[in-house]
Design an enzyme around this catalytic site. Sequence first.
Site, mmCIF file in Angstrom:
data_model
loop_
_atom_site.group_PDB
_atom_site.id
_atom_site.type_symbol
_atom_site.label_atom_id
_atom_site.label_comp_id
_atom_site.label_asym_id
_atom_site.label_seq_id
_atom_site.Cartn_x
_atom_site.Cartn_y
_atom_site.Cartn_z
ATOM 1 N NE ARG A 1 -9.971 -5.325 -0.230
ATOM 2 C CZ ARG A 1 -9.281 -4.299 0.289
ATOM 3 N NH1 ARG A 1 -9.928 -3.261 0.775
ATOM 4 N NH2 ARG A 1 -7.957 -4.283 0.280
ATOM 5 C CB CYS B 1 -13.865 1.162 -0.586
ATOM 6 S SG CYS B 1 -13.234 2.825 -0.299
ATOM 7 N NE ARG C 1 -3.883 0.614 1.759
ATOM 8 C CZ ARG C 1 -5.133 0.661 2.239
ATOM 9 N NH1 ARG C 1 -5.388 1.328 3.337
ATOM 10 N NH2 ARG C 1 -6.111 0.051 1.609
ATOM 11 C CD GLN D 1 -12.994 -1.970 -1.294
ATOM 12 O OE1 GLN D 1 -12.217 -1.991 -0.338
ATOM 13 N NE2 GLN D 1 -14.215 -2.484 -1.214
HETATM 14 N N1 NVA Z 1 -9.702 6.802 -1.611
HETATM 15 C C1 NVA Z 1 -9.393 6.315 -0.287
HETATM 16 C C2 NVA Z 1 -9.647 4.852 -0.215
HETATM 17 C C3 NVA Z 1 -9.392 4.251 1.161
HETATM 18 C C4 NVA Z 1 -9.594 2.768 1.194
HETATM 19 C C5 NVA Z 1 -7.949 6.638 0.046
HETATM 20 O O1 NVA Z 1 -7.095 6.466 -0.837
HETATM 21 O O2 NVA Z 1 -7.678 7.074 1.161
HETATM 22 N N1 CP Z 2 -11.203 -0.243 1.911
HETATM 23 C C1 CP Z 2 -9.953 -0.327 2.405
HETATM 24 O O1 CP Z 2 -8.989 -0.509 1.685
HETATM 25 O O2 CP Z 2 -9.881 -0.198 3.752
HETATM 26 P P1 CP Z 2 -8.550 -0.035 4.609
HETATM 27 O O3 CP Z 2 -7.991 1.342 4.313
HETATM 28 O O4 CP Z 2 -9.010 -0.156 6.031
HETATM 29 O O5 CP Z 2 -7.575 -1.102 4.233
#
Ligand code: NVA
Ligand code: CP
Length: 315
Positions: A300, A272, A102, A132
């Site tokens: 997920r 999400c 991430r 997601q």
């Molecule tokens: N668009 C949001 C999604 C979080 C799962 C972000 O990138 O923070």
């Molecule tokens: N939807 C999602 O990716 O959640 P998290 O940020 O909690 O991983």
Amino acid sequence: MALRHFLDIADWSTDEIRGLLELGWQIKTRPADFHDALPRKTLGMIFQKRSTRTRVSFEVGMFQLGGHALFLSSQDIQIGRGESIADTARVLSRYCDGVMARVFGHDVLEELARHATIPIINGLSDRLHPCQTMADAMTLVEKWSLPGTFDVGCLRGKTICYVGDGNNMAHSLVNTGAVLGMNVTIVAPRGYWPDLGVWQKAEARAAQTGAILRCSADPIEGVRGADVVVTDVWASMGQEEEAAQRLRDFAGFTVDEAMMSRAGPDALFMHCLPAHRGEEVSAEVCDGPRSVIFDEAENRLHAQKAIMVRLMGEG
Ligand code: NVA
Ligand code: CP
């Protein structure tokens, strides 16, 4: 088996994405059959940003498949002190069987993939969030198939309306729709529309599958007749300083009962998560009878298990 990564749904063929969704359904309905799918395999999980669902679902998923996952906060590994992404990829390739990351910049994932000799999975970048939208597609197939069946073809010709920022979620939904033949309308104020490069690539794909992709700045017209309404936070991780400005710019774009009443009569609501009730969605819709937000969160786990089995399994 040739090395594959899961960075972008658009890198995969329609048949491959269908196959992954179907595998996710098999794993969900017959979990015991997959308890030894990844015996003693290890997934390294690099996090430059926070997470609840992604971290827990990947870690639980690896355990349930017979493997193991390592949480590697970028603050706690040497990336945080300047070790290169390339060296990190080479080193993790000597210990692990796959890496989920991430990250902020999508280029970090591409750099990992360039130098790793193991599969890299996108656990969210500023550009895309494909795991997601795989879970989201799986959720819609479950909702729209006949009971006890899982017919990915039921997505064809359906319309998803995403109301909100043209962000990573919007991009991955557009890609998912384009690959699976599902129409996607993005409703956002001008200035917050999706990235042109992502859009053009998705349009080329949509031309092959028959999906209709559309952008609108009109939250009244854009939602009309949609089969599902989706939203996401207005300020994503890393955009905290813009939050106040975005709150003003997105006025009128909250998914509330009035907006849902313009969608199709059986329209579902998706998010999400995490959600900001009272901003991008009203609490009434988020927690109401059309909302499938916790099914998405659960899926997920199943969708990602399929991705890991496909990328890291022995075939
Ligand atoms: N668009 C949001 C999604 C979080 C799962 C972000 O990138 O923070
Ligand atoms: N939807 C999602 O990716 O959640 P998290 O940020 O909690 O991983």
